[in-house]
Design a protein around this motif. Structure first.
Motif, PDB file in Angstrom:
ATOM      1  N   ALA A   1     -15.682  -7.165  -0.375  1.00  0.00           N
ATOM      2  CA  ALA A   1     -14.383  -7.452   0.231  1.00  0.00           C
ATOM      3  C   ALA A   1     -13.470  -6.237   0.184  1.00  0.00           C
ATOM      4  O   ALA A   1     -12.775  -5.929   1.155  1.00  0.00           O
ATOM      5  N   GLU A   2     -13.479  -5.534  -0.936  1.00  0.00           N
ATOM      6  CA  GLU A   2     -12.611  -4.363  -1.063  1.00  0.00           C
ATOM      7  C   GLU A   2     -13.079  -3.202  -0.197  1.00  0.00           C
ATOM      8  O   GLU A   2     -12.314  -2.263   0.050  1.00  0.00           O
ATOM      9  N   ASN A   3     -14.320  -3.253   0.238  1.00  0.00           N
ATOM     10  CA  ASN A   3     -14.851  -2.166   1.067  1.00  0.00           C
ATOM     11  C   ASN A   3     -14.903  -2.519   2.546  1.00  0.00           C
ATOM     12  O   ASN A   3     -15.526  -1.798   3.331  1.00  0.00           O
ATOM     13  N   THR A   4     -14.259  -3.601   2.946  1.00  0.00           N
ATOM     14  CA  THR A   4     -14.128  -3.877   4.369  1.00  0.00           C
ATOM     15  C   THR A   4     -13.242  -2.810   4.993  1.00  0.00           C
ATOM     16  O   THR A   4     -12.373  -2.227   4.322  1.00  0.00           O
ATOM     17  N   GLN A   5     -13.442  -2.543   6.265  1.00  0.00           N
ATOM     18  CA  GLN A   5     -12.690  -1.489   6.933  1.00  0.00           C
ATOM     19  C   GLN A   5     -11.190  -1.761   6.907  1.00  0.00           C
ATOM     20  O   GLN A   5     -10.381  -0.851   6.723  1.00  0.00           O
ATOM     21  N   PHE A   6     -10.819  -3.021   7.080  1.00  0.00           N
ATOM     22  CA  PHE A   6      -9.394  -3.366   7.095  1.00  0.00           C
ATOM     23  C   PHE A   6      -8.723  -2.986   5.782  1.00  0.00           C
ATOM     24  O   PHE A   6      -7.652  -2.381   5.763  1.00  0.00           O
TER      25      PHE A   6
ATOM     26  N   ALA B   1       2.452  -0.933   2.096  1.00  0.00           N
ATOM     27  CA  ALA B   1       3.087  -1.505   3.286  1.00  0.00           C
ATOM     28  C   ALA B   1       4.527  -1.050   3.407  1.00  0.00           C
ATOM     29  O   ALA B   1       4.998  -0.699   4.500  1.00  0.00           O
ATOM     30  N   GLN B   2       5.238  -1.037   2.302  1.00  0.00           N
ATOM     31  CA  GLN B   2       6.657  -0.680   2.341  1.00  0.00           C
ATOM     32  C   GLN B   2       6.840   0.755   2.817  1.00  0.00           C
ATOM     33  O   GLN B   2       7.738   1.042   3.614  1.00  0.00           O
ATOM     34  N   ARG B   3       5.975   1.658   2.363  1.00  0.00           N
ATOM     35  CA  ARG B   3       6.102   3.068   2.757  1.00  0.00           C
ATOM     36  C   ARG B   3       5.527   3.331   4.148  1.00  0.00           C
ATOM     37  O   ARG B   3       6.160   3.976   4.967  1.00  0.00           O
ATOM     38  N   ALA B   4       4.337   2.821   4.396  1.00  0.00           N
ATOM     39  CA  ALA B   4       3.673   3.109   5.673  1.00  0.00           C
ATOM     40  C   ALA B   4       4.427   2.525   6.853  1.00  0.00           C
ATOM     41  O   ALA B   4       4.472   3.127   7.930  1.00  0.00           O
ATOM     42  N   LEU B   5       5.016   1.351   6.669  1.00  0.00           N
ATOM     43  CA  LEU B   5       5.715   0.678   7.764  1.00  0.00           C
ATOM     44  C   LEU B   5       7.216   0.907   7.724  1.00  0.00           C
ATOM     45  O   LEU B   5       7.950   0.347   8.527  1.00  0.00           O
ATOM     46  N   LYS B   6       7.657   1.703   6.748  1.00  0.00           N
ATOM     47  CA  LYS B   6       9.085   2.029   6.614  1.00  0.00           C
ATOM     48  C   LYS B   6       9.928   0.756   6.517  1.00  0.00           C
ATOM     49  O   LYS B   6      10.959   0.621   7.180  1.00  0.00           O
TER      50      LYS B   6
ATOM     51  N   MET C   1       0.853  -1.177   0.000  1.00  0.00           N
ATOM     52  CA  MET C   1       0.000   0.000   0.000  1.00  0.00           C
ATOM     53  C   MET C   1       0.894   1.233   0.000  1.00  0.00           C
ATOM     54  O   MET C   1       2.005   1.152   0.412  1.00  0.00           O
ATOM     55  N   PRO C   2       0.409   2.477  -0.495  1.00  0.00           N
ATOM     56  CA  PRO C   2       1.307   3.621  -0.496  1.00  0.00           C
ATOM     57  C   PRO C   2       1.543   4.064   0.918  1.00  0.00           C
ATOM     58  O   PRO C   2       1.038   3.466   1.820  1.00  0.00           O
ATOM     59  N   SER C   3       2.268   5.120   1.113  1.00  0.00           N
ATOM     60  CA  SER C   3       2.620   5.482   2.471  1.00  0.00           C
ATOM     61  C   SER C   3       1.408   5.995   3.210  1.00  0.00           C
ATOM     62  O   SER C   3       0.347   6.189   2.652  1.00  0.00           O
ATOM     63  N   ALA C   4       1.616   6.254   4.491  1.00  0.00           N
ATOM     64  CA  ALA C   4       0.509   6.737   5.305  1.00  0.00           C
ATOM     65  C   ALA C   4       0.093   8.107   4.853  1.00  0.00           C
ATOM     66  O   ALA C   4      -0.806   8.694   5.387  1.00  0.00           O
ATOM     67  N   LEU C   5       0.755   8.593   3.860  1.00  0.00           N
ATOM     68  CA  LEU C   5       0.504   9.947   3.436  1.00  0.00           C
ATOM     69  C   LEU C   5      -0.233  10.033   2.133  1.00  0.00           C
ATOM     70  O   LEU C   5      -0.915  10.994   1.843  1.00  0.00           O
ATOM     71  N   GLU C   6      -0.075   9.071   1.304  1.00  0.00           N
ATOM     72  CA  GLU C   6      -0.685   9.151  -0.003  1.00  0.00           C
ATOM     73  C   GLU C   6      -1.467   7.874  -0.265  1.00  0.00           C
ATOM     74  O   GLU C   6      -0.927   6.788  -0.189  1.00  0.00           O
ATOM     75  N   SER C   7      -2.740   8.037  -0.596  1.00  0.00           N
ATOM     76  CA  SER C   7      -3.547   6.869  -0.934  1.00  0.00           C
ATOM     77  C   SER C   7      -3.398   6.596  -2.417  1.00  0.00           C
ATOM     78  O   SER C   7      -3.377   7.512  -3.216  1.00  0.00           O
ATOM     79  N   PRO C   8      -3.302   5.333  -2.823  1.00  0.00           N
ATOM     80  CA  PRO C   8      -3.129   5.020  -4.234  1.00  0.00           C
ATOM     81  C   PRO C   8      -4.427   5.184  -4.988  1.00  0.00           C
ATOM     82  O   PRO C   8      -5.500   5.065  -4.430  1.00  0.00           O
ATOM     83  N   GLU C   9      -4.316   5.459  -6.251  1.00  0.00           N
ATOM     84  CA  GLU C   9      -5.480   5.447  -7.106  1.00  0.00           C
ATOM     85  C   GLU C   9      -5.695   4.001  -7.531  1.00  0.00           C
ATOM     86  O   GLU C   9      -5.101   3.510  -8.480  1.00  0.00           O
ATOM     87  N   VAL C  10      -6.533   3.296  -6.799  1.00  0.00           N
ATOM     88  CA  VAL C  10      -6.674   1.861  -7.002  1.00  0.00           C
ATOM     89  C   VAL C  10      -7.106   1.535  -8.416  1.00  0.00           C
ATOM     90  O   VAL C  10      -6.634   0.595  -9.026  1.00  0.00           O
ATOM     91  N   GLY C  11      -7.987   2.347  -8.966  1.00  0.00           N
ATOM     92  CA  GLY C  11      -8.472   2.069 -10.303  1.00  0.00           C
ATOM     93  C   GLY C  11      -7.383   2.055 -11.346  1.00  0.00           C
ATOM     94  O   GLY C  11      -7.504   1.425 -12.391  1.00  0.00           O
TER      95      GLY C  11
ATOM     96  N   LYS D   1      -5.129   3.369   2.814  1.00  0.00           N
ATOM     97  CA  LYS D   1      -4.793   4.722   3.250  1.00  0.00           C
ATOM     98  C   LYS D   1      -3.503   4.760   4.057  1.00  0.00           C
ATOM     99  O   LYS D   1      -3.099   5.814   4.546  1.00  0.00           O
ATOM    100  N   GLY D   2      -2.861   3.594   4.201  1.00  0.00           N
ATOM    101  CA  GLY D   2      -1.625   3.551   4.962  1.00  0.00           C
ATOM    102  C   GLY D   2      -1.845   3.464   6.448  1.00  0.00           C
ATOM    103  O   GLY D   2      -0.908   3.581   7.229  1.00  0.00           O
ATOM    104  N   ARG D   3      -3.079   3.246   6.866  1.00  0.00           N
ATOM    105  CA  ARG D   3      -3.383   3.141   8.300  1.00  0.00           C
ATOM    106  C   ARG D   3      -3.248   1.686   8.735  1.00  0.00           C
ATOM    107  O   ARG D   3      -4.229   1.023   9.063  1.00  0.00           O
ATOM    108  N   ILE D   4      -2.051   1.205   8.719  1.00  0.00           N
ATOM    109  CA  ILE D   4      -1.789  -0.187   9.064  1.00  0.00           C
ATOM    110  C   ILE D   4      -0.676  -0.244  10.099  1.00  0.00           C
ATOM    111  O   ILE D   4       0.413   0.263   9.875  1.00  0.00           O
ATOM    112  N   LYS D   5      -0.987  -0.781  11.247  1.00  0.00           N
ATOM    113  CA  LYS D   5       0.021  -0.928  12.293  1.00  0.00           C
ATOM    114  C   LYS D   5       0.916  -2.119  11.969  1.00  0.00           C
ATOM    115  O   LYS D   5       0.466  -3.103  11.398  1.00  0.00           O
TER     116      LYS D   5
END
Length: 312
Positions: free
Chosen positions: A47-52, A170-175, A1-11, A58-62
């Motif tokens: 499935a794609e609209n689950t909260q997880f 994941a690579q960006r958000a989790l460094k 996923m992109p970093s916690a700062l930038e959401s990808p354009e999934v489409g 959006k990079g909101r992944i611990k």
């Protein structure tokens, strides 16, 4: 996923759990690939609209939650690939057997070793939702191998498409290291052109000698696979809500995904560039000081007393 700062354009980069389709005049509405595409569209969207998944994008992944998701994938793919190996010579599945190109067990073992250490096998366990998914895969592989097509289709085609978006996030958000540690699951070294490979895979699916009833059962099983994935996502989401923000590396809440990350000096500091602190994070850091917390508690008590007096 992109970093916690930038959401990808999934489409622009493909679906997260499924794969993008290319118009092909040679495809028949009765081809298995088309039946699966149309028959799982609703499940796919849910499935794609689950909260997880939405939070992940959006990079909101611990980091701790990402590790648990990797554990779930390990158990899922271990079961799937065990049953695929069992049925590699079965004509109802053999044309879709691509162990060199697709199998993920070794990649997941590398990721778990990175996150948990050499003794990672002793540190992980299968969750309840994942176990239900695993049990279904084993049942199918041993008793209804023709339905194994549905589980392979749902997982691998998604990994080659939207999974590549998740890798970047994941690579960006989790460094995570730029060298790929922790995200080997998403790396397909033996697939040189993902789009061409997916076309080959669809062609192999369409060439399977299956009657109408069997094709319908495969579509139904694919919908079950999506439901199993959603149950795992929901389980991870519940766990995530119980984790503190400090579980994220750095000890501060992640960026909310809005705006330019580079404009927040806090993140510039994290990257080694000097500058004034981000007011929000400075305030959060100050509020964590014991003395400040004591003062705040006293103020809250006084305010509560005043409010009670006023109401009376």
């Amino acid at each position: 996923m992109p970093s916690a700062l930038e959401s990808p354009e999934v489409g622009e980069e493909g679906d997260i759990l499924h794969y993008e389709e290319i118009e092909n005049d040679s495809v028949s509405p009765m081809d298995l690939s088309e039946l699966l595409k149309e028959g799982t569209k609703e499940s796919h969207d849910r499935a794609e609209n689950t909260q997880f998944v939405k939070d992940f994008l959006k990079g909101r992944i611990k980091k701790e939650l990402f590790k648990l998701a990797t554990v779930a994938l390990h158990f899922t793919y271990s079961a799937l690939e065990e049953e695929m190996d069992r049925n590699k010579n079965n004509p109802v599945f053999a044309p879709l057997y691509f162990p060199v190109e697709l199998h993920r067990r070794e990649a997941l073992a590398k990721d778990l070793k990175y996150f948990y250490g050499e003794d990672w096998k002793e540190k992980i366990q299968c969750s309840e939702a994942t176990q239900q998914y695993v049990d279904r895969i084993h049942h199918v592989g041993q008793h209804e191998p023709e339905l194994l097509v549905a589980h392979a289709y749902t997982r691998y085609m998604g990994d080659l498409s939207g999974g590549q978006v998740l890798k970047k996030v994941a690579q960006r958000a989790l460094k995570l290291p730029s060298t790929g540690e922790g995200i080997q699951f998403y790396v397909f070294d033996n697939v040189s052109n993902a789009q061409q490979f997916k076309q080959l895979y669809r062609a192999r699916m369409n060439a399977l000698e299956l009657d109408k009833n069997t094709k319908e059962r495969i579509v139904e099983e694919a919908n079950k696979a999506f439901r199993f994935n959603m149950q795992v996502f929901d389980e991870l989401d519940k766990i995530g809500r119980s984790l503190t923000e400090e579980a994220q590396d750095g000890g501060f809440p992640v960026h909310d995904g809005k705006g330019d990350i580079r404009k927040c000096p806090y993140y510039a500091d994290k990257l080694g560039t000097a500058g004034p602190g981000c007011p929000f994070h400075a305030a959060v850091g100050l509020a964590r000081q014991p003395l400040v917390q004591l003062v705040l508690a006293a103020c809250v008590a006084v305010a509560a007393g005043a409010a009670a007096w006023y109401i009376l």
